[in-house]
Design a protein around this motif. Sequence first.
Motif, PDB file in Angstrom:
ATOM      1  N   ASP A   1      -3.007  26.014  -8.021  1.00  0.00           N
ATOM      2  CA  ASP A   1      -4.012  27.259  -8.360  1.00  0.00           C
ATOM      3  C   ASP A   1      -5.345  26.551  -9.070  1.00  0.00           C
ATOM      4  O   ASP A   1      -5.509  25.345  -8.886  1.00  0.00           O
ATOM      5  CB  ASP A   1      -3.287  27.967  -9.630  1.00  0.00           C
ATOM      6  N   ALA A   2      -6.041  27.383  -9.727  1.00  0.00           N
ATOM      7  CA  ALA A   2      -7.424  26.830  -9.985  1.00  0.00           C
ATOM      8  C   ALA A   2      -7.470  25.571 -10.842  1.00  0.00           C
ATOM      9  O   ALA A   2      -8.353  24.851 -10.879  1.00  0.00           O
ATOM     10  CB  ALA A   2      -8.301  27.830 -10.817  1.00  0.00           C
ATOM     11  N   ASP A   3      -6.364  25.325 -11.661  1.00  0.00           N
ATOM     12  CA  ASP A   3      -6.430  24.228 -12.444  1.00  0.00           C
ATOM     13  C   ASP A   3      -5.450  23.159 -12.445  1.00  0.00           C
ATOM     14  O   ASP A   3      -4.931  22.398 -13.344  1.00  0.00           O
ATOM     15  CB  ASP A   3      -6.367  24.830 -14.208  1.00  0.00           C
ATOM     16  N   ARG A   4      -4.533  23.344 -11.260  1.00  0.00           N
ATOM     17  CA  ARG A   4      -3.410  22.433 -10.932  1.00  0.00           C
ATOM     18  C   ARG A   4      -3.599  21.986  -9.395  1.00  0.00           C
ATOM     19  O   ARG A   4      -4.002  22.848  -8.456  1.00  0.00           O
ATOM     20  CB  ARG A   4      -2.094  23.200 -11.043  1.00  0.00           C
ATOM     21  N   LEU A   5      -3.496  20.732  -9.289  1.00  0.00           N
ATOM     22  CA  LEU A   5      -3.607  20.050  -7.940  1.00  0.00           C
ATOM     23  C   LEU A   5      -2.450  19.213  -7.733  1.00  0.00           C
ATOM     24  O   LEU A   5      -1.740  18.483  -8.467  1.00  0.00           O
ATOM     25  CB  LEU A   5      -5.028  18.989  -8.100  1.00  0.00           C
ATOM     26  N   ALA A   6      -2.047  19.368  -6.410  1.00  0.00           N
ATOM     27  CA  ALA A   6      -0.739  18.824  -6.027  1.00  0.00           C
ATOM     28  C   ALA A   6      -1.013  17.530  -5.044  1.00  0.00           C
ATOM     29  O   ALA A   6      -1.924  17.700  -4.332  1.00  0.00           O
ATOM     30  CB  ALA A   6       0.276  19.868  -5.237  1.00  0.00           C
ATOM     31  N   TRP A   7      -0.151  16.270  -5.703  1.00  0.00           N
ATOM     32  CA  TRP A   7      -0.348  15.251  -4.762  1.00  0.00           C
ATOM     33  C   TRP A   7       0.673  15.187  -3.678  1.00  0.00           C
ATOM     34  O   TRP A   7       1.855  14.911  -4.180  1.00  0.00           O
ATOM     35  CB  TRP A   7      -0.533  14.103  -5.749  1.00  0.00           C
ATOM     36  N   HIS A   8       0.596  15.403  -2.513  1.00  0.00           N
ATOM     37  CA  HIS A   8       1.535  15.261  -1.507  1.00  0.00           C
ATOM     38  C   HIS A   8       1.752  14.065  -0.787  1.00  0.00           C
ATOM     39  O   HIS A   8       0.836  13.443  -0.265  1.00  0.00           O
ATOM     40  CB  HIS A   8       1.466  16.220  -0.511  1.00  0.00           C
ATOM     41  N   GLN A   9       2.841  13.318  -1.181  1.00  0.00           N
ATOM     42  CA  GLN A   9       2.898  11.808  -0.448  1.00  0.00           C
ATOM     43  C   GLN A   9       3.889  12.069   1.145  1.00  0.00           C
ATOM     44  O   GLN A   9       4.942  12.762   0.947  1.00  0.00           O
ATOM     45  CB  GLN A   9       3.736  10.902  -1.374  1.00  0.00           C
ATOM     46  N   ILE A  10       3.114  11.913   2.097  1.00  0.00           N
ATOM     47  CA  ILE A  10       3.822  12.326   3.249  1.00  0.00           C
ATOM     48  C   ILE A  10       4.788  11.568   3.802  1.00  0.00           C
ATOM     49  O   ILE A  10       5.724  12.262   4.244  1.00  0.00           O
ATOM     50  CB  ILE A  10       2.395  11.973   4.322  1.00  0.00           C
ATOM     51  N   GLU A  11       4.951  10.172   3.607  1.00  0.00           N
ATOM     52  CA  GLU A  11       6.232   9.682   3.989  1.00  0.00           C
ATOM     53  C   GLU A  11       7.471  10.087   3.635  1.00  0.00           C
ATOM     54  O   GLU A  11       8.397   9.991   4.086  1.00  0.00           O
ATOM     55  CB  GLU A  11       5.796   8.152   3.620  1.00  0.00           C
ATOM     56  N   ASP A  12       7.555  10.110   2.051  1.00  0.00           N
ATOM     57  CA  ASP A  12       8.818  10.751   1.615  1.00  0.00           C
ATOM     58  C   ASP A  12       8.783  12.135   1.104  1.00  0.00           C
ATOM     59  O   ASP A  12       9.948  12.802   0.780  1.00  0.00           O
ATOM     60  CB  ASP A  12       9.179   9.850   0.404  1.00  0.00           C
ATOM     61  N   GLY A  13       7.628  12.890   1.385  1.00  0.00           N
ATOM     62  CA  GLY A  13       7.720  14.298   0.896  1.00  0.00           C
ATOM     63  C   GLY A  13       7.676  14.507  -0.256  1.00  0.00           C
ATOM     64  O   GLY A  13       7.898  15.950  -0.822  1.00  0.00           O
ATOM     65  N   SER A  14       7.461  13.751  -1.206  1.00  0.00           N
ATOM     66  CA  SER A  14       7.575  13.787  -2.681  1.00  0.00           C
ATOM     67  C   SER A  14       6.282  14.490  -3.117  1.00  0.00           C
ATOM     68  O   SER A  14       5.116  14.392  -2.439  1.00  0.00           O
ATOM     69  CB  SER A  14       7.771  12.683  -3.300  1.00  0.00           C
ATOM     70  N   MET A  15       6.201  15.221  -4.364  1.00  0.00           N
ATOM     71  CA  MET A  15       4.829  15.999  -4.675  1.00  0.00           C
ATOM     72  C   MET A  15       4.960  15.707  -6.048  1.00  0.00           C
ATOM     73  O   MET A  15       5.928  16.062  -6.885  1.00  0.00           O
ATOM     74  CB  MET A  15       5.040  17.457  -3.992  1.00  0.00           C
ATOM     75  N   ILE A  16       3.614  15.454  -6.814  1.00  0.00           N
ATOM     76  CA  ILE A  16       3.366  15.589  -8.106  1.00  0.00           C
ATOM     77  C   ILE A  16       2.372  16.554  -8.215  1.00  0.00           C
ATOM     78  O   ILE A  16       1.209  16.389  -7.710  1.00  0.00           O
ATOM     79  CB  ILE A  16       2.911  13.871  -8.604  1.00  0.00           C
ATOM     80  N   VAL A  17       2.260  17.270  -9.516  1.00  0.00           N
ATOM     81  CA  VAL A  17       1.303  18.445  -9.495  1.00  0.00           C
ATOM     82  C   VAL A  17       0.678  17.941 -10.905  1.00  0.00           C
ATOM     83  O   VAL A  17       1.110  17.737 -11.949  1.00  0.00           O
ATOM     84  CB  VAL A  17       1.798  19.685  -9.873  1.00  0.00           C
ATOM     85  N   PHE A  18      -0.651  17.779 -10.770  1.00  0.00           N
ATOM     86  CA  PHE A  18      -1.711  17.412 -11.993  1.00  0.00           C
ATOM     87  C   PHE A  18      -2.175  18.842 -12.559  1.00  0.00           C
ATOM     88  O   PHE A  18      -2.589  19.489 -11.731  1.00  0.00           O
ATOM     89  CB  PHE A  18      -2.624  16.359 -11.421  1.00  0.00           C
TER      90      PHE A  18
ATOM     91  N   THR B   1       1.102  -1.127   0.127  1.00  0.00           N
ATOM     92  CA  THR B   1      -0.161   0.038  -0.011  1.00  0.00           C
ATOM     93  C   THR B   1       0.915   1.200  -0.104  1.00  0.00           C
ATOM     94  O   THR B   1       1.979   0.987   0.306  1.00  0.00           O
ATOM     95  CB  THR B   1      -0.926   0.027   1.209  1.00  0.00           C
ATOM     96  N   ALA B   2       0.184   2.235  -0.537  1.00  0.00           N
ATOM     97  CA  ALA B   2       0.872   3.719  -0.596  1.00  0.00           C
ATOM     98  C   ALA B   2       0.755   4.157   0.908  1.00  0.00           C
ATOM     99  O   ALA B   2      -0.035   3.706   1.676  1.00  0.00           O
ATOM    100  CB  ALA B   2       0.541   4.497  -1.480  1.00  0.00           C
ATOM    101  N   GLY B   3       1.786   5.247   1.234  1.00  0.00           N
ATOM    102  CA  GLY B   3       1.516   5.900   2.425  1.00  0.00           C
ATOM    103  C   GLY B   3       0.532   6.865   2.376  1.00  0.00           C
ATOM    104  O   GLY B   3      -0.288   7.091   1.332  1.00  0.00           O
ATOM    105  N   ALA B   4       0.440   7.750   3.578  1.00  0.00           N
ATOM    106  CA  ALA B   4      -0.673   8.741   3.505  1.00  0.00           C
ATOM    107  C   ALA B   4      -0.403   9.792   2.705  1.00  0.00           C
ATOM    108  O   ALA B   4       0.803   9.833   2.215  1.00  0.00           O
ATOM    109  CB  ALA B   4      -0.757   9.066   5.135  1.00  0.00           C
ATOM    110  N   ALA B   5      -1.410  10.470   2.410  1.00  0.00           N
ATOM    111  CA  ALA B   5      -1.242  11.348   1.138  1.00  0.00           C
ATOM    112  C   ALA B   5      -2.089  12.869   1.329  1.00  0.00           C
ATOM    113  O   ALA B   5      -2.964  12.600   2.125  1.00  0.00           O
ATOM    114  CB  ALA B   5      -1.395  10.932  -0.286  1.00  0.00           C
ATOM    115  N   SER B   6      -1.907  13.730   0.972  1.00  0.00           N
ATOM    116  CA  SER B   6      -2.891  15.006   0.808  1.00  0.00           C
ATOM    117  C   SER B   6      -2.919  15.752  -0.521  1.00  0.00           C
ATOM    118  O   SER B   6      -1.898  15.357  -1.080  1.00  0.00           O
ATOM    119  CB  SER B   6      -2.303  16.139   1.966  1.00  0.00           C
TER     120      SER B   6
END
Length: 262
Positions: A238-255, A228-233
């Motif tokens: 901005d209005a048309d971009r959404l960030a996926w923050h992976q809590i365990e390793d601090g990485s981020m992907i912006v959609f 399983t993946a770790g917790a995320a937020s």
Amino acid sequence: MKKSMNPFAALSLLLGCLALCAVARAESAEDYRGVWVADGVAVEIWLEDGELCSRAVFTEEDDNAAIWNYHSCWYDETNACLECAGVTRIIEHYEWLTENVQELDWSLSDLSFADFKLSEDGLIFTDEALDAPIALKKLNDADAGDRAEGLTFVGRWMAESAELRVEDHGSCYLFTVTVPVDADTSHRWTYTCLYDPDSHGMNSVRVSPLRIITREEDGTSEIDDYNTAGAASFAFVDADRLAWHQIEDGSMIVFERLDDQL
């Protein structure tokens, strides 16, 4: 069984009946796409793989949600409305103790029809399972509130080759991330998230096991893995971009929101 409504929703129904006398003619199916809301109801209409899709979610005070997924939708130029045929009706309950979505009931009707008509104030939603038509407003025109803010996450998002699908489930939201590993294999996780009004973001409370999706000559197969993946937020950049923050390793992907979504 007819869908029951609370008193405030009954007012929306009355407004819907009145609005039927003031229908605005749509130019194309694009005029219907987006998220539409009334008290206790949220409807998402989107385009996926060239096909129109529609989904209605009715919320109740006992953390139950009725979810109506329409299998086929098309724009009827003659009647200037969006028609939808066939529907799966699901009753779900969000269990706060286990932070899990439980399916209580499920039914399928290939003979059930619904239609959506633009009005001067929004959209009129009609279905034979409703007591009366419902008057919906575009989400951007609705009164602010936690529910409305949470619904702004709903839709389809893309980051390079990774995909994110956000679905409304009433008391919670499901964030499904699909990440390609190679040309034939993808990994998929689904996060059960709750909206946090303080941070104006989404925090995961549960993560599904990894699903390994393999594309083969005879179709697509899915295998559940114990990982399983770790917790995320999830939070808006901005209005048309959404960030996926992976809590365990601090990485981020912006959609970015897909252009054909809204």
